[in-house]
Design a protein around this motif. Structure first.
Motif, PDB file in Angstrom:
ATOM      1  N   PRO A 165       0.805  -1.233   0.000  1.00  0.00           N
ATOM      2  CA  PRO A 165       0.000   0.000   0.000  1.00  0.00           C
ATOM      3  C   PRO A 165       0.835   1.279   0.000  1.00  0.00           C
ATOM      4  O   PRO A 165       0.371   2.317  -0.463  1.00  0.00           O
ATOM      5  CB  PRO A 165      -0.832  -0.129   1.280  1.00  0.00           C
ATOM      6  CG  PRO A 165      -0.918  -1.594   1.524  1.00  0.00           C
ATOM      7  CD  PRO A 165       0.385  -2.159   1.075  1.00  0.00           C
ATOM      8  N   HIS A 166       2.066   1.220   0.531  1.00  0.00           N
ATOM      9  CA  HIS A 166       2.923   2.417   0.571  1.00  0.00           C
ATOM     10  C   HIS A 166       3.961   2.420  -0.553  1.00  0.00           C
ATOM     11  O   HIS A 166       4.920   3.190  -0.500  1.00  0.00           O
ATOM     12  CB  HIS A 166       3.646   2.486   1.921  1.00  0.00           C
ATOM     13  CG  HIS A 166       2.728   2.599   3.090  1.00  0.00           C
ATOM     14  ND1 HIS A 166       3.040   2.120   4.353  1.00  0.00           N
ATOM     15  CD2 HIS A 166       1.476   3.121   3.203  1.00  0.00           C
ATOM     16  CE1 HIS A 166       2.042   2.357   5.184  1.00  0.00           C
ATOM     17  NE2 HIS A 166       1.066   2.963   4.508  1.00  0.00           N
ATOM     18  N   TYR A 167       3.766   1.549  -1.542  1.00  0.00           N
ATOM     19  CA  TYR A 167       4.805   1.367  -2.579  1.00  0.00           C
ATOM     20  C   TYR A 167       5.070   2.671  -3.341  1.00  0.00           C
ATOM     21  O   TYR A 167       6.225   3.061  -3.550  1.00  0.00           O
ATOM     22  CB  TYR A 167       4.363   0.264  -3.554  1.00  0.00           C
ATOM     23  CG  TYR A 167       5.428  -0.108  -4.571  1.00  0.00           C
ATOM     24  CD1 TYR A 167       6.354  -1.098  -4.282  1.00  0.00           C
ATOM     25  CD2 TYR A 167       5.505   0.528  -5.807  1.00  0.00           C
ATOM     26  CE1 TYR A 167       7.332  -1.450  -5.195  1.00  0.00           C
ATOM     27  CE2 TYR A 167       6.475   0.191  -6.727  1.00  0.00           C
ATOM     28  CZ  TYR A 167       7.390  -0.802  -6.416  1.00  0.00           C
ATOM     29  OH  TYR A 167       8.368  -1.135  -7.332  1.00  0.00           O
ATOM     30  N   THR A 168       4.008   3.355  -3.765  1.00  0.00           N
ATOM     31  CA  THR A 168       4.181   4.579  -4.564  1.00  0.00           C
ATOM     32  C   THR A 168       4.904   5.656  -3.770  1.00  0.00           C
ATOM     33  O   THR A 168       5.803   6.337  -4.273  1.00  0.00           O
ATOM     34  CB  THR A 168       2.818   5.096  -5.043  1.00  0.00           C
ATOM     35  OG1 THR A 168       2.153   4.062  -5.780  1.00  0.00           O
ATOM     36  CG2 THR A 168       2.980   6.311  -5.934  1.00  0.00           C
ATOM     37  N   LEU A 169       4.503   5.822  -2.484  1.00  0.00           N
ATOM     38  CA  LEU A 169       5.154   6.830  -1.639  1.00  0.00           C
ATOM     39  C   LEU A 169       6.626   6.494  -1.425  1.00  0.00           C
ATOM     40  O   LEU A 169       7.503   7.360  -1.513  1.00  0.00           O
ATOM     41  CB  LEU A 169       4.413   6.914  -0.296  1.00  0.00           C
ATOM     42  CG  LEU A 169       5.011   7.887   0.730  1.00  0.00           C
ATOM     43  CD1 LEU A 169       4.995   9.312   0.204  1.00  0.00           C
ATOM     44  CD2 LEU A 169       4.247   7.784   2.054  1.00  0.00           C
ATOM     45  N   LEU A 170       6.908   5.215  -1.159  1.00  0.00           N
ATOM     46  CA  LEU A 170       8.295   4.803  -0.950  1.00  0.00           C
ATOM     47  C   LEU A 170       9.137   5.000  -2.210  1.00  0.00           C
ATOM     48  O   LEU A 170      10.281   5.456  -2.147  1.00  0.00           O
ATOM     49  CB  LEU A 170       8.337   3.335  -0.521  1.00  0.00           C
ATOM     50  CG  LEU A 170       7.909   3.044   0.926  1.00  0.00           C
ATOM     51  CD1 LEU A 170       7.701   1.556   1.131  1.00  0.00           C
ATOM     52  CD2 LEU A 170       8.961   3.577   1.896  1.00  0.00           C
ATOM     53  N   GLU A 171       8.557   4.685  -3.336  1.00  0.00           N
ATOM     54  CA  GLU A 171       9.292   4.819  -4.592  1.00  0.00           C
ATOM     55  C   GLU A 171       9.649   6.277  -4.851  1.00  0.00           C
ATOM     56  O   GLU A 171      10.749   6.589  -5.312  1.00  0.00           O
ATOM     57  CB  GLU A 171       8.449   4.258  -5.752  1.00  0.00           C
ATOM     58  CG  GLU A 171       9.219   4.082  -7.044  1.00  0.00           C
ATOM     59  CD  GLU A 171       8.376   3.392  -8.094  1.00  0.00           C
ATOM     60  OE1 GLU A 171       8.941   2.725  -8.967  1.00  0.00           O
ATOM     61  OE2 GLU A 171       7.124   3.535  -8.051  1.00  0.00           O
ATOM     62  N   GLY A 172       8.722   7.195  -4.535  1.00  0.00           N
ATOM     63  CA  GLY A 172       9.010   8.617  -4.711  1.00  0.00           C
ATOM     64  C   GLY A 172      10.094   9.105  -3.779  1.00  0.00           C
ATOM     65  O   GLY A 172      10.961   9.895  -4.164  1.00  0.00           O
TER      66      GLY A 172
END
Length: 380
Positions: free
Chosen positions: A30-37
């Protein structure tokens, strides 16, 4: 347990003696996009002395482990596996699985092989062997053409007159405009350059002889042969190659017909007739272009131009025109041979079409240079 907000999943803490990268919170899908940024905002790879703090990491799944390996690098992530106190055993096992999978997926970059003198000699030998093989194949194909031509001369009913006329129109009549235009422009350029140089010595009148000799001996036949090598040899290769790819050549043999007699001879004979005629057109167009420049820039009247042109020996014309049949035969033979070498695919047709143009132009320029040296030594 204190809940970590998404904004605190990854942050750089400069409060200590050395900057510490704190990894905290839930590193899950669920936090993949935030972590990737946040990872993209860091300068990767991390410095070797960078301290990593995993004490506040609350959750880890496969997606988060992949991002963690991307952040730390495979080597540093592998080093974490040797520190059991850094993560719980379950997360270490998951991280080890992800690291192993990513290590296997990384393509091996082949090192640039260093060419030793022995390898360079081997490559040179292989190139010479390929060149000798192609030369022998061309000589064999030329012999096959001559044999078929001599055999067909005894049977007039087997002559392909219609095909010959069609090929003469395609290779000769349709090529007149481009040949005439190109040689006319080249004649203008040669006359302009000659006038610019000779004017310094007060010998501008010799520009007429320069243009005439250049086109009668060299430029007329050479430019025509190069244009036909690009225009006609490629067409021969594409036509015969497409028939070969569609198995039409095999069908012709099945019907008891000779592909050399049916496809090659009309093209060779057509080029033998049209190339000398096109060479004559190129000579006239080039001299006409030179005469126009002489008239406009040197004030040499057409009467004076023709008078100087009349004094040039006719042997220069025969030297140039005598090379045309040889060039025509070789251009047609190379174009047809490359067509028969096609191996049944569109890529092969394109490859051999390019090869026929390159080989034809190379052979034309090479033979023209040899002929120029021979005629110069013979004082012709």
């Amino acid at each position: 347990m204190q809940t970590v907000t998404p904004a605190e999943l990854l942050r750089l803490d400069p409060s200590g003696a050395a900057p510490r990268l704190r990894i905290s919170g839930e590193w899950t899908l669920p936090h993949y996009t935030l972590l990737e940024g946040q990872i993209a905002a860091l300068r990767l790879p991390l410095p070797a002395a960078q301290t990593i703090d995993l004490s506040q990491l609350q959750a880890l799944d496969t997606a988060g482990a992949a991002l963690l390996v991307r952040l730390l690098g495979v080597e540093r992530a592998r080093a974490l596996l040797n520190q059991p106190e850094s993560l719980p055993a379950a997360r270490l096992a998951l991280l080890e699985t992800v690291v192993s999978a990513l290590e296997n997926d990384q393509p091996e970059m082949p090192g640039k092989p260093s060419l030793t003198p022995l390898q360079m000699l081997a490559d040179l030998g292989a190139s010479m062997q390929r060149f000798a093989g192609q030369l022998l194949e061309l000589l064999g194909f030329i012999g096959l053409i001559l044999e078929t031509l001599l055999r067909s001369l005894r049977h007039p009913r087997r002559w392909r007159v219609t095909a010959l006329v069609v090929q003469m129109q395609a290779t000769g009549l349709n090529a007149v405009p481009i040949i005439a235009l190109l040689t006319f422009l080249v004649g203008c350029v040669v006359a302009f350059l000659g006038a610019t140089v000779l004017e310094r010595f007060g010998a501008s009148i010799y520009t007429v002889a320069l243009v005439a000799l250049a086109f009668l001996r060299e430029f007329g036949v050479l430019l025509t042969a190069i244009l036909l090598a690009g225009r006609t040899a490629s067409a021969f290769t594409a036509q015969i190659g497409s028939m070969k790819a569609n198995e039409e050549i095999d069908a012709i043999r099945t019907l008891g017909l000779n592909p050399i007699e049916l496809l090659v001879l009309p093209r060779v004979l057509a080029l033998l007739v049209t190339l000398p005629l096109l060479t004559f057109v190129a000579m006239l167009a080039g001299i006409l272009g030179g005469g126009l420049v002489c008239l406009l820039t040197l004030d040499i009247s057409p009467t004076l131009f023709l008078s100087i042109l009349h004094d040039i020996p006719a042997r220069h014309f025969w030297v140039g025109i005598s090379k045309a049949p040889l060039f025509a035969f070789l251009i047609a033979a190379i174009g047809c041979l490359q067509g028969f070498r096609v191996r049944g695919s569109a890529a092969s047709v394109g490859e051999h079409t390019t090869s026929s143009v390159v080989q034809s132009i190379f052979v034309v320029i090479l033979l023209d240079a040899v002929a120029a040296l021979f005629f110069m030594e013979m004082h012709w």
